[in-house]
Design a protein around this motif. Structure first.
Motif, PDB file in Angstrom:
ATOM      1  N   CYS A  50       0.843  -1.201   0.000  1.00 34.01           N
ATOM      2  CA  CYS A  50       0.000   0.000   0.000  1.00 34.01           C
ATOM      3  C   CYS A  50       0.873   1.242   0.000  1.00 34.01           C
ATOM      4  O   CYS A  50       2.009   1.215   0.487  1.00 34.01           O
ATOM      5  N   ASN A  53      -0.437   4.579   4.997  1.00 29.25           N
ATOM      6  CA  ASN A  53      -0.091   3.837   6.220  1.00 29.25           C
ATOM      7  C   ASN A  53      -1.116   4.186   7.304  1.00 29.25           C
ATOM      8  O   ASN A  53      -0.758   4.764   8.334  1.00 29.25           O
ATOM      9  N   CYS A  54      -2.360   3.852   7.046  1.00 25.87           N
ATOM     10  CA  CYS A  54      -3.443   4.268   7.954  1.00 25.87           C
ATOM     11  C   CYS A  54      -3.242   3.656   9.340  1.00 25.87           C
ATOM     12  O   CYS A  54      -2.883   2.479   9.456  1.00 25.87           O
ATOM     13  N   TYR A  56      -5.311   2.753  11.509  1.00 23.41           N
ATOM     14  CA  TYR A  56      -6.277   1.711  11.877  1.00 23.41           C
ATOM     15  C   TYR A  56      -6.282   0.562  10.854  1.00 23.41           C
ATOM     16  O   TYR A  56      -7.155  -0.297  10.900  1.00 23.41           O
ATOM     17  N   CYS A  57      -5.349   0.539   9.915  1.00 20.67           N
ATOM     18  CA  CYS A  57      -5.370  -0.414   8.792  1.00 20.67           C
ATOM     19  C   CYS A  57      -5.582  -1.845   9.292  1.00 20.67           C
ATOM     20  O   CYS A  57      -4.860  -2.321  10.168  1.00 20.67           O
ATOM     21  N   CYS A  59      -5.024  -4.574   7.721  1.00 21.09           N
ATOM     22  CA  CYS A  59      -4.126  -5.584   7.172  1.00 21.09           C
ATOM     23  C   CYS A  59      -2.660  -5.169   7.294  1.00 21.09           C
ATOM     24  O   CYS A  59      -1.829  -5.601   6.505  1.00 21.09           O
ATOM     25  N   ARG A  63       0.893  -6.996   5.605  1.00 21.85           N
ATOM     26  CA  ARG A  63       1.751  -6.264   4.663  1.00 21.85           C
ATOM     27  C   ARG A  63       3.222  -6.585   4.905  1.00 21.85           C
ATOM     28  O   ARG A  63       4.061  -6.474   4.034  1.00 21.85           O
ATOM     29  N   GLY A 106      -7.432  -5.188  -0.322  1.00 19.90           N
ATOM     30  CA  GLY A 106      -6.085  -5.475   0.185  1.00 19.90           C
ATOM     31  C   GLY A 106      -5.804  -4.762   1.468  1.00 19.90           C
ATOM     32  O   GLY A 106      -6.643  -4.774   2.344  1.00 19.90           O
ATOM     33  N   ASN A 107      -4.785  -4.215   1.193  1.00 20.97           N
ATOM     34  CA  ASN A 107      -3.933  -3.212   0.655  1.00 20.97           C
ATOM     35  C   ASN A 107      -4.483  -2.541  -0.619  1.00 20.97           C
ATOM     36  O   ASN A 107      -5.678  -2.418  -0.734  1.00 20.97           O
ATOM     37  N   LYS A 166      -9.969   8.474   3.153  1.00 22.14           N
ATOM     38  CA  LYS A 166      -9.463   8.388   4.534  1.00 22.14           C
ATOM     39  C   LYS A 166      -9.773   9.697   5.240  1.00 22.14           C
ATOM     40  O   LYS A 166      -8.900  10.531   5.494  1.00 22.14           O
TER      41      LYS A 166
HETATM   42  S1  SF4 Z   1      -4.674  -0.814   2.974  1.00 21.89           S
HETATM   43 FE1  SF4 Z   1      -6.258   0.755   3.127  1.00 21.89          FE
HETATM   44  S2  SF4 Z   1      -6.444   1.123   5.310  1.00 21.89           S
HETATM   45 FE2  SF4 Z   1      -4.516   0.033   5.002  1.00 21.89          FE
HETATM   46  S3  SF4 Z   1      -2.966   1.665   4.807  1.00 21.89           S
HETATM   47 FE3  SF4 Z   1      -3.659   1.160   2.748  1.00 21.89          FE
HETATM   48  S4  SF4 Z   1      -5.279   2.619   2.310  1.00 21.89           S
HETATM   49 FE4  SF4 Z   1      -4.984   2.621   4.510  1.00 21.89          FE
END
Ligand code: SF4
Length: 301
Positions: A50, A53-54, A56-57, A59, A63, A106-107, A166
């Motif tokens: 990705c 780097n959210c 609360y992501c 996944c 990664r 995904g990501n 986001k």
């Molecule tokens: S996968 Fe989605 S939630 Fe996770 S960092 Fe990337 S954009 Fe943000």
């Protein structure tokens, strides 16, 4: 590039009786299966990597874990295999469920767009072409012009592109995604380009708020607790997802209503708990717990 099917943790916990889990040893299947809505099931592909780097992501951990490399033909084979397995399942057919959606998520799928596009072409010519395909993207590479997105309207399958925002303004974006604020502008531009190009075609482009933020309950270990999970800013104040920036309102909302997808906050296996805590406050039994995850509320521990 993918990470493994979401069923694999079950196999590792000794629930490896299902044929799909046995098959995984040989070909590392990347096609998961879940519920889309009502009685419609979805096959899910989790692309790896990705450009945001959210905090609360869901996944984040995956990664940084094992990656699986496949050609589009291999991925189609996984999808068809999973489709057959699920469709043959006695429980699924007896209860009237059917596979109707393929979700590419995904990501961030746009990081390997050429691969995704090839895969979509294969799906279009396969027995899966009755399924709707949903692609979830943050839209940034489309906005930057780094990815050419034309050509989807030459396919016959119905495609939804969900542009996952986001936050709804620059401050929210910068805080939630831990990324440069100007990328929010690229999210807007990505949505606008896609929407205008595909309007009236088989490709539906939707703006979606990409953070689970539903009030009043949370889900932890499969149980629902009545508690407000607030998404907060760096000062610990609850974010207002109706506080749109001017360009978001003028360019996105003037084209299509934002879908809020009121899903409850979940502590997925793949989150980074340290960063997720920063964006959460939990209100439970009259008390507010700032920077505490639902599972860490003293009464539940
Ligand atoms: S996968 Fe989605 S939630 Fe996770 S960092 Fe990337 S954009 Fe943000």
């Amino acid at each position: 590039m993918y990470y493994q099917t979401r069923w694999v943790p079950l196999r590792r916990r000794g629930l490896g009786w299902h044929r799909c889990n046995v098959l995984f040893k040989d070909h590392k299947c990347v096609a998961s299966c879940g519920l889309a809505y009502g009685k419609v099931l979805e096959l899910v592909l989790d692309v790896k990597g990705c450009n945001l780097n959210c905090k609360y992501c869901w996944c984040w951990k995956m990664r940084h874990g094992e990656e699986i490399l496949k050609y589009p033909e291999d991925v189609l084979r996984d999808l068809e295999c999973r489709f057959d397995e699920v469709s043959r399942d006695f429980f699924v057919s007896r209860k009237g469920y059917r596979v109707g959606v393929i979700r590419i998520t995904g990501n961030e799928p746009s990081l390997q767009w050429d691969h995704v596009f090839e895969l979509l072409k294969l799906i279009d010519r396969s027995k899966l072409n009755g399924c709707k395909v949903i692609v979830e993207t943050n839209g940034i590479l489309f906005g930057m012009g780094r990815v050419s997105f034309e050509g989807l309207d030459e396919l016959e399958i119905d495609i939804d592109i969900d542009v996952s925002f986001k936050g709804v303004n620059y401050d929210q974006f910068e805080w939630l995604s831990s990324s440069r604020r100007e990328y929010f502008r690229y999210q807007i531009e990505g949505f606008v380009k896609l929407f205008d190009y595909y309007e009236g075609s088989n490709v539906n482009v939707n703006p979606v708020l990409g953070i689970n933020h539903a009030e009043n309950y949370c889900v932890w270990r499969g149980r629902r607790y009545v508690m407000d999970v607030e998404i907060v800013d760096e000062r610990g104040e609850k974010l207002d997802f109706y506080e749109y920036s001017e360009d978001f309102e003028n360019e996105v909302l003037s084209r299509r209503e934002l879908r809020y997808d009121e899903a409850p906050f979940r502590e997925y296996f793949g989150i980074n708990r340290d960063t997720a805590r920063l964006v959460v406050a939990v209100v439970y039994e009259g008390k507010r717990f700032l920077h505490v995850l639902p599972s860490e509320i003293p009464d539940l521990v």
